[in-house]
Design an enzyme around this catalytic site. Structure first.
Site, PDB file in Angstrom:
ATOM      1  CG  HIS A 223     -41.277 -26.406 -46.213  1.00 51.56           C
ATOM      2  ND1 HIS A 223     -41.136 -27.584 -46.885  1.00 51.56           N
ATOM      3  CD2 HIS A 223     -40.012 -26.039 -45.838  1.00 51.56           C
ATOM      4  CE1 HIS A 223     -39.849 -27.932 -46.925  1.00 51.56           C
ATOM      5  NE2 HIS A 223     -39.147 -27.012 -46.290  1.00 51.56           N
ATOM      6  CG  HIS A 262     -43.600 -30.712 -54.435  1.00 54.22           C
ATOM      7  ND1 HIS A 262     -42.413 -30.350 -55.053  1.00 54.22           N
ATOM      8  CD2 HIS A 262     -43.293 -31.095 -53.180  1.00 54.22           C
ATOM      9  CE1 HIS A 262     -41.426 -30.524 -54.181  1.00 54.22           C
ATOM     10  NE2 HIS A 262     -41.926 -30.971 -53.043  1.00 54.22           N
ATOM     11  CG  ASP A 315     -45.938 -32.684 -45.548  1.00 52.59           C
ATOM     12  OD1 ASP A 315     -45.255 -33.454 -44.856  1.00 52.59           O
ATOM     13  OD2 ASP A 315     -45.621 -31.508 -45.781  1.00 52.59           O
TER      14      ASP A 315
HETATM   15  N1  ACO Z   1     -54.938 -27.029 -53.576  1.00 46.22           N
HETATM   16  C1  ACO Z   1     -55.568 -26.308 -54.522  1.00 46.22           C
HETATM   17  N2  ACO Z   1     -54.926 -25.593 -55.471  1.00 46.22           N
HETATM   18  C2  ACO Z   1     -53.600 -25.638 -55.470  1.00 46.22           C
HETATM   19  C3  ACO Z   1     -52.880 -26.381 -54.531  1.00 46.22           C
HETATM   20  C4  ACO Z   1     -53.581 -27.086 -53.553  1.00 46.22           C
HETATM   21  N3  ACO Z   1     -52.959 -27.798 -52.618  1.00 46.22           N
HETATM   22  N4  ACO Z   1     -51.565 -26.221 -54.779  1.00 46.22           N
HETATM   23  C5  ACO Z   1     -51.455 -25.402 -55.831  1.00 46.22           C
HETATM   24  N5  ACO Z   1     -52.694 -25.043 -56.242  1.00 46.22           N
HETATM   25  C6  ACO Z   1     -53.012 -24.151 -57.359  1.00 46.22           C
HETATM   26  C7  ACO Z   1     -52.875 -22.704 -56.911  1.00 46.22           C
HETATM   27  O1  ACO Z   1     -54.082 -22.205 -56.391  1.00 46.22           O
HETATM   28  C8  ACO Z   1     -52.494 -22.023 -58.219  1.00 46.22           C
HETATM   29  O2  ACO Z   1     -53.657 -21.861 -58.974  1.00 46.22           O
HETATM   30  P1  ACO Z   1     -53.836 -20.587 -59.942  1.00 46.22           P
HETATM   31  O3  ACO Z   1     -52.737 -20.729 -60.969  1.00 46.22           O
HETATM   32  O4  ACO Z   1     -55.197 -20.756 -60.484  1.00 46.22           O
HETATM   33  O5  ACO Z   1     -53.668 -19.384 -59.077  1.00 46.22           O
HETATM   34  C9  ACO Z   1     -51.633 -23.063 -58.927  1.00 46.22           C
HETATM   35  O6  ACO Z   1     -52.030 -24.334 -58.375  1.00 46.22           O
HETATM   36  C10 ACO Z   1     -50.149 -22.884 -58.699  1.00 46.22           C
HETATM   37  O7  ACO Z   1     -49.923 -22.714 -57.300  1.00 46.22           O
HETATM   38  P2  ACO Z   1     -48.612 -22.022 -56.740  1.00 46.22           P
HETATM   39  O8  ACO Z   1     -48.777 -21.785 -55.278  1.00 46.22           O
HETATM   40  O9  ACO Z   1     -48.239 -20.870 -57.597  1.00 46.22           O
HETATM   41  O10 ACO Z   1     -47.574 -23.153 -57.052  1.00 46.22           O
HETATM   42  P3  ACO Z   1     -46.291 -23.473 -56.245  1.00 46.22           P
HETATM   43  O11 ACO Z   1     -45.457 -24.333 -57.057  1.00 46.22           O
HETATM   44  O12 ACO Z   1     -45.678 -22.230 -55.731  1.00 46.22           O
HETATM   45  O13 ACO Z   1     -46.960 -24.271 -55.001  1.00 46.22           O
HETATM   46  C11 ACO Z   1     -47.155 -25.302 -52.938  1.00 46.22           C
HETATM   47  C12 ACO Z   1     -46.387 -25.224 -54.270  1.00 46.22           C
HETATM   48  C13 ACO Z   1     -46.894 -24.046 -52.122  1.00 46.22           C
HETATM   49  C14 ACO Z   1     -46.638 -26.525 -52.173  1.00 46.22           C
HETATM   50  C15 ACO Z   1     -48.684 -25.454 -53.217  1.00 46.22           C
HETATM   51  O14 ACO Z   1     -48.938 -26.563 -54.027  1.00 46.22           O
HETATM   52  C16 ACO Z   1     -49.495 -25.549 -51.919  1.00 46.22           C
HETATM   53  O15 ACO Z   1     -49.827 -24.516 -51.323  1.00 46.22           O
HETATM   54  N6  ACO Z   1     -49.834 -26.792 -51.462  1.00 46.22           N
HETATM   55  C17 ACO Z   1     -50.551 -26.964 -50.229  1.00 46.22           C
HETATM   56  C18 ACO Z   1     -49.572 -26.983 -49.043  1.00 46.22           C
HETATM   57  C19 ACO Z   1     -48.720 -28.216 -48.999  1.00 46.22           C
HETATM   58  O16 ACO Z   1     -49.209 -29.334 -49.135  1.00 46.22           O
HETATM   59  N7  ACO Z   1     -47.411 -28.011 -48.778  1.00 46.22           N
HETATM   60  C20 ACO Z   1     -46.455 -29.111 -48.645  1.00 46.22           C
HETATM   61  C21 ACO Z   1     -45.561 -29.151 -49.828  1.00 46.22           C
HETATM   62  S1  ACO Z   1     -44.478 -30.554 -49.747  1.00 46.22           S
HETATM   63  C22 ACO Z   1     -43.296 -30.101 -48.637  1.00 46.22           C
HETATM   64  O17 ACO Z   1     -43.009 -28.956 -48.403  1.00 46.22           O
HETATM   65  C23 ACO Z   1     -42.660 -31.177 -47.920  1.00 46.22           C
END
Ligand code: ACO
Length: 379
Positions: A223, A262, A315
């Site tokens: 987050h 996201h 971010d």
């Molecule tokens: N880098 C690489 N792969 C990613 C990323 C990333 N940043 N984000 C998602 N994916 C991939 C996951 O590995 C997953 O792949 P799979 O289906 O092969 O297993 C797929 O995309 C879906 O990911 P989930 O975590 O299930 O998707 P969700 O919607 O829950 O994720 C999240 C959202 C947690 C923000 C994710 O994108 C992430 O971890 N990002 C990195 C952390 C980040 O930047 N957080 C800030 C968010 S903005 C905020 O809070 C203000």
């Protein structure tokens, strides 16, 4: 053993929790409105004070209303002596832990703490917005062995924040940058920290409790913690030419590139462009273009992920701006929290307006009806 099958919504993905008038997010188009106003207009034309009014009262203020809100923010920039002592006692902790602890301590000194009327919540929300800035700056200085700097009542919320940190009045560009950053972070629907705040409010606990919950939830790298992680990543990469290899290494090991992806946006986060453009200009002005170049190279390296709906989020560029402003990395999340206090307050207001206890279910899959064995008889 229960045999009924249920539809599990892990992570509450795609679940609508309630109705809202706070913000509208179209994740496919990459569109964000606060109370009906486009984030692009607000970022370019408004101020954080105006946005705080808009969020808390539902419409843009006229001059008199804005002046009143500004005066309220300015008159509540102080914190009790006891809270300075709490900050000093905890000063070796992460700034988010100190902020969470100090906001919690403020509850003991706030005469309105139990006032859950809409006016009471708005009053406390504005007070906490001001006091949180004072806490973050007092801690920043305390850990360097420096005394806090008294607020400058002639300055805006954003400019005063930078002033209380460094003791120097920021130039107009820097103050505007901070102001825009606060606007972009002010509200974002049922994100994890706002949801957590709503859960707390739904028990009819008070705003301080809800905001402490929000701060605790924002800290995680999935987050608000991502901005801190992005800049650490950029430092580790060190050179734009290394970005692609870095991304391949992380992704090859099933890691994540921070600042991408996201839960709701499957297009580019509309907040990101404002920070990208400003980070680029600031880097050029300061003769440090390498950070935005590293980030740009990472965006290129992540191009194949766009087809999967993984784009930069708010971010991604925020960290580089703070870094160029010479703000330490562990203050990045507290700055996000500072911008988000009006949003958390609004979420609590909405929850109280039509309250229902938020209490989902967990589907049990453990053993059933085990025989209790006295401790002496256990293997
Ligand atoms: N880098 C690489 N792969 C990613 C990323 C990333 N940043 N984000 C998602 N994916 C991939 C996951 O590995 C997953 O792949 P799979 O289906 O092969 O297993 C797929 O995309 C879906 O990911 P989930 O975590 O299930 O998707 P969700 O919607 O829950 O994720 C999240 C959202 C947690 C923000 C994710 O994108 C992430 O971890 N990002 C990195 C952390 C980040 O930047 N957080 C800030 C968010 S903005 C905020 O809070 C203000």
């Amino acid at each position: 053993m229960a045999t009924r099958s249920v539809e599990l919504k892990r992570g509450l993905k795609d679940v609508y929790l309630d109705r809202t008038q706070a913000s509208f997010i179209d994740g496919t188009e990459g569109k964000l409105l606060y109370r009906g106003y486009n984030i692009h207009d607000l970022a370019e034309k408004s101020t954080f004070e105006e946005v705080a009014y808009l969020l808390l009262y539902g419409s843009l203020p006229n001059q008199e209303q804005l002046d009143e809100l500004d005066a309220t923010l300015k008159s509540t920039r102080t914190i009790p002596e006891e809270v300075y002592r709490v900050i000093d006692l905890t000063k070796d902790g992460h700034p988010m832990d100190v902020l969470r602890t100090a906001v919690s301590a403020l509850a003991s000194f706030d005469p309105d703490v139990e006032d859950n009327t809409a006016d009471g919540v708005r009053r406390k929300g504005l007070r906490l917005t001001s006091q949180a800035a004072t806490i973050i700056c007092a801690h920043y200085r305390a850990r360097q062995g420096l005394p806090p700097i008294a607020p400058d009542q002639s300055l805006s919320h954003a400019a005063n924040f930078l002033y209380m940190m460094r003791g120097v009045v920021p130039d107009e560009d820097e103050a505007k940058l901070m102001d825009v950053d606060f606007i972009l972070h002010a509200e974002h629907g049922a994100n994890a920290s706002s949801f957590a705040s709503r859960v707390t409010a739904s028990t009819l606990a008070d705003l301080h409790a809800a905001i402490v919950t929000g701060i605790g939830t924002l800290k995680g790298p999935l987050h608000g913690g991502a901005a801190e992680s992005v800049m650490k990543m950029a430092e580790e990469i060190g050179d734009p030419a290394e970005a692609e290899a870095y991304a391949k290494r992380v992704l090859g090991g099933h890691g994540r590139i921070m600042g991408f992806g996201h839960r709701v946006y499957k297009a580019e986060d509309p907040r990101a462009q404002h920070l990208r453009d400003r980070s680029r200009s600031l880097g050029e002005k300061l003769g440090q273009p390498q950070w935005i170049q590293i980030l740009d190279a990472l965006v290129e390296a992540m191009a194949p992920y766009r087809a999967r709906g993984i784009h930069v989020n708010v971010d991604f560029f925020a960290g580089s701006i703070y870094y160029l402003m010479d703000i330490p990395e562990d203050l990045f999340i507290p700055i996000f929290a500072l911008g988000r206090i009006p949003g958390w307050t609004l979420q609590v207001l909405e929850q109280f307006e039509n309250n229902i206890l938020i209490r989902p279910l967990l589907w049990y899959e453990g053993p059933m009806d085990l025989e209790y064995v006295p401790i002496e008889a256990r293997a």
